[in-house]
Write a protein that holds these residues in place. Structure first.
Motif, PDB file in Angstrom:
ATOM      1  N   PHE A 158      -6.162 -69.370 -44.278  1.00  0.00           N
ATOM      2  CA  PHE A 158      -7.229 -70.209 -43.847  1.00  0.00           C
ATOM      3  C   PHE A 158      -7.125 -71.383 -44.244  1.00  0.00           C
ATOM      4  O   PHE A 158      -8.013 -72.297 -43.946  1.00  0.00           O
ATOM      5  N   VAL A 211      -5.183 -59.906 -41.852  1.00  0.00           N
ATOM      6  CA  VAL A 211      -4.376 -59.010 -42.299  1.00  0.00           C
ATOM      7  C   VAL A 211      -3.191 -59.682 -42.683  1.00  0.00           C
ATOM      8  O   VAL A 211      -2.959 -60.819 -42.211  1.00  0.00           O
ATOM      9  N   ARG A 246      -0.081 -55.940 -36.743  1.00  0.00           N
ATOM     10  CA  ARG A 246       0.247 -54.993 -35.292  1.00  0.00           C
ATOM     11  C   ARG A 246       0.473 -53.479 -35.815  1.00  0.00           C
ATOM     12  O   ARG A 246       1.155 -52.953 -35.357  1.00  0.00           O
ATOM     13  N   ALA A 297      -9.514 -56.321 -27.032  1.00  0.00           N
ATOM     14  CA  ALA A 297      -8.859 -54.791 -27.138  1.00  0.00           C
ATOM     15  C   ALA A 297     -10.001 -53.912 -27.747  1.00  0.00           C
ATOM     16  O   ALA A 297      -9.975 -52.860 -27.626  1.00  0.00           O
TER      17      ALA A 297
HETATM   18  C1  LIG Z   1      -6.169 -61.223 -35.905  1.00  0.00           C
HETATM   19  C2  LIG Z   1      -5.740 -60.320 -36.791  1.00  0.00           C
HETATM   20  C3  LIG Z   1      -6.792 -60.151 -37.858  1.00  0.00           C
HETATM   21  C4  LIG Z   1      -5.308 -58.898 -36.202  1.00  0.00           C
HETATM   22  O1  LIG Z   1      -4.853 -58.153 -37.093  1.00  0.00           O
HETATM   23  P1  LIG Z   1      -3.954 -56.797 -36.914  1.00  0.00           P
HETATM   24  O2  LIG Z   1      -3.960 -55.957 -37.974  1.00  0.00           O
HETATM   25  O3  LIG Z   1      -2.531 -57.287 -36.691  1.00  0.00           O
HETATM   26  O4  LIG Z   1      -4.475 -56.327 -35.456  1.00  0.00           O
HETATM   27  P2  LIG Z   1      -4.212 -54.767 -34.999  1.00  0.00           P
HETATM   28  O5  LIG Z   1      -2.945 -54.280 -35.297  1.00  0.00           O
HETATM   29  O6  LIG Z   1      -5.548 -53.928 -35.311  1.00  0.00           O
HETATM   30  O7  LIG Z   1      -4.457 -55.006 -33.424  1.00  0.00           O
HETATM   31  C5  LIG Z   1      -4.923 -54.271 -32.374  1.00  0.00           C
HETATM   32  C6  LIG Z   1      -4.901 -54.688 -31.225  1.00  0.00           C
HETATM   33  O8  LIG Z   1      -5.175 -56.324 -30.954  1.00  0.00           O
HETATM   34  C7  LIG Z   1      -4.426 -56.931 -30.068  1.00  0.00           C
HETATM   35  N1  LIG Z   1      -3.622 -57.946 -30.914  1.00  0.00           N
HETATM   36  C8  LIG Z   1      -3.920 -58.190 -32.202  1.00  0.00           C
HETATM   37  N2  LIG Z   1      -2.894 -59.391 -32.669  1.00  0.00           N
HETATM   38  C9  LIG Z   1      -2.082 -59.580 -31.413  1.00  0.00           C
HETATM   39  C10 LIG Z   1      -1.372 -60.479 -31.249  1.00  0.00           C
HETATM   40  N3  LIG Z   1      -0.797 -61.475 -32.143  1.00  0.00           N
HETATM   41  N4  LIG Z   1      -1.079 -60.797 -29.647  1.00  0.00           N
HETATM   42  C11 LIG Z   1      -1.523 -60.127 -29.005  1.00  0.00           C
HETATM   43  N5  LIG Z   1      -2.241 -58.966 -28.919  1.00  0.00           N
HETATM   44  C12 LIG Z   1      -2.784 -58.615 -30.515  1.00  0.00           C
HETATM   45  C13 LIG Z   1      -3.335 -55.837 -29.592  1.00  0.00           C
HETATM   46  O9  LIG Z   1      -4.172 -55.252 -28.305  1.00  0.00           O
HETATM   47  C14 LIG Z   1      -3.340 -54.884 -30.808  1.00  0.00           C
HETATM   48  O10 LIG Z   1      -2.910 -53.459 -30.345  1.00  0.00           O
HETATM   49  P3  LIG Z   1      -1.331 -53.299 -30.101  1.00  0.00           P
HETATM   50  O11 LIG Z   1      -0.634 -53.602 -31.481  1.00  0.00           O
HETATM   51  O12 LIG Z   1      -1.485 -51.604 -29.981  1.00  0.00           O
HETATM   52  O13 LIG Z   1      -0.902 -53.893 -29.101  1.00  0.00           O
HETATM   53  C15 LIG Z   1      -4.289 -61.178 -37.605  1.00  0.00           C
HETATM   54  O14 LIG Z   1      -3.549 -61.485 -36.469  1.00  0.00           O
HETATM   55  C16 LIG Z   1      -4.684 -62.064 -38.522  1.00  0.00           C
HETATM   56  O15 LIG Z   1      -4.843 -61.853 -39.869  1.00  0.00           O
HETATM   57  N6  LIG Z   1      -4.749 -63.172 -38.267  1.00  0.00           N
HETATM   58  C17 LIG Z   1      -5.064 -64.490 -39.070  1.00  0.00           C
HETATM   59  C18 LIG Z   1      -6.524 -64.587 -39.337  1.00  0.00           C
HETATM   60  C19 LIG Z   1      -7.278 -64.724 -38.231  1.00  0.00           C
HETATM   61  O16 LIG Z   1      -7.261 -65.381 -37.008  1.00  0.00           O
HETATM   62  N7  LIG Z   1      -8.777 -63.951 -38.151  1.00  0.00           N
HETATM   63  C20 LIG Z   1      -9.635 -63.702 -37.063  1.00  0.00           C
HETATM   64  C21 LIG Z   1     -10.477 -65.167 -37.173  1.00  0.00           C
HETATM   65  S1  LIG Z   1     -11.538 -65.372 -38.564  1.00  0.00           S
END
Ligand SMILES: CC(C)(COP(=O)(O)OP(=O)(O)OC[C@H]1O[C@@H](n2cnc3c(N)ncnc32)[C@H](O)[C@@H]1OP(=O)(O)O)[C@@H](O)C(=O)NCCC(=O)NCCS
Length: 161
Positions: free
Chosen positions: A27, A80, A86, A126
């Motif tokens: 962040f 994450v 993912r 999702a």
């Molecule tokens: C957003 C974030 C928390 C997702 O964490 P993650 O553990 O990868 O998410 P999950 O594995 O639980 O994903 C669940 C579902 O969400 C969707 N999804 C998550 N990340 C995605 C991506 N980059 N692109 C498309 N779909 C996505 C998908 O449907 C996914 O299911 P699938 O992998 O079976 O297709 C992560 O990308 C992150 O930390 N980003 C930076 C911080 C941020 O932006 N936080 C949110 C704002 S405060």
């Protein structure tokens, strides 16, 4: 909550350096320091609680901060580590958080997300969050914020103490 590759549990003092380091990585200027994170260990939902996902060796995989006042809970943070994305870890953090705030009496989870954060928007879609509002030019760089809502319901998910 335990799953094949780790555990989701309330954060402890020893988790804070890794959370602060990754929060800065993810962040940047908006990162939370250990000083800001420390009060989140108190188990006070009104001011926010930090939950972590760790691997079987205790290494940080992800974290979330939720608060709740009355019927409304707020997801203040979720992240994450890039290498662990993912794999469903954000989904596990959200499931544990929803259970925690439901037991505290909340009926919905609200959050704000940047309109250009595609990964977060995909995650929330999702998970069944729906848009209930939009704040144009909400962030310093001019990006809009979306306000999303999720009703708190579903099966019990028990966090480890
Ligand atoms: C957003 C974030 C928390 C997702 O964490 P993650 O553990 O990868 O998410 P999950 O594995 O639980 O994903 C669940 C579902 O969400 C969707 N999804 C998550 N990340 C995605 C991506 N980059 N692109 C498309 N779909 C996505 C998908 O449907 C996914 O299911 P699938 O992998 O079976 O297709 C992560 O990308 C992150 O930390 N980003 C930076 C911080 C941020 O932006 N936080 C949110 C704002 S405060």
């Amino acid at each position: 909550m335990t799953w094949a590759a780790g555990v989701v549990r309330p954060a402890e003092q020893a988790d804070l350096p890794a959370v602060a380091r990754w929060d800065a990585e993810i962040f940047g200027a908006d990162a939370w320091s250990t000083a800001l994170l420390t009060p989140l260990l108190a188990g006070e939902l009104t001011s926010g609680e930090l939950t972590v996902a760790v691997d079987p060796d205790g290494a940080l995989l992800g974290y979330a901060v939720l608060s709740a006042v009355g019927a409304d809970a707020e997801l203040q943070r979720i992240a994450v580590l890039p290498v662990a994305r993912r794999r469903g870890i954000a989904g596990l953090l959200l499931a544990a958080g929803r259970d925690r705030v439901r037991r505290a009496g909340a009926t919905r989870v609200l959050l704000e997300v940047r309109a250009d954060n595609a990964a977060a928007l995909a995650l929330y879609a999702a998970e069944g969050f729906v848009e209930i509002g939009r704040r144009p030019r909400y962030y310093r760089d001019g990006a809009a914020a979306l306000i999303l809502e999720h009703p708190v319901s579903g099966p019990d998910v028990t966090m480890e103490a």
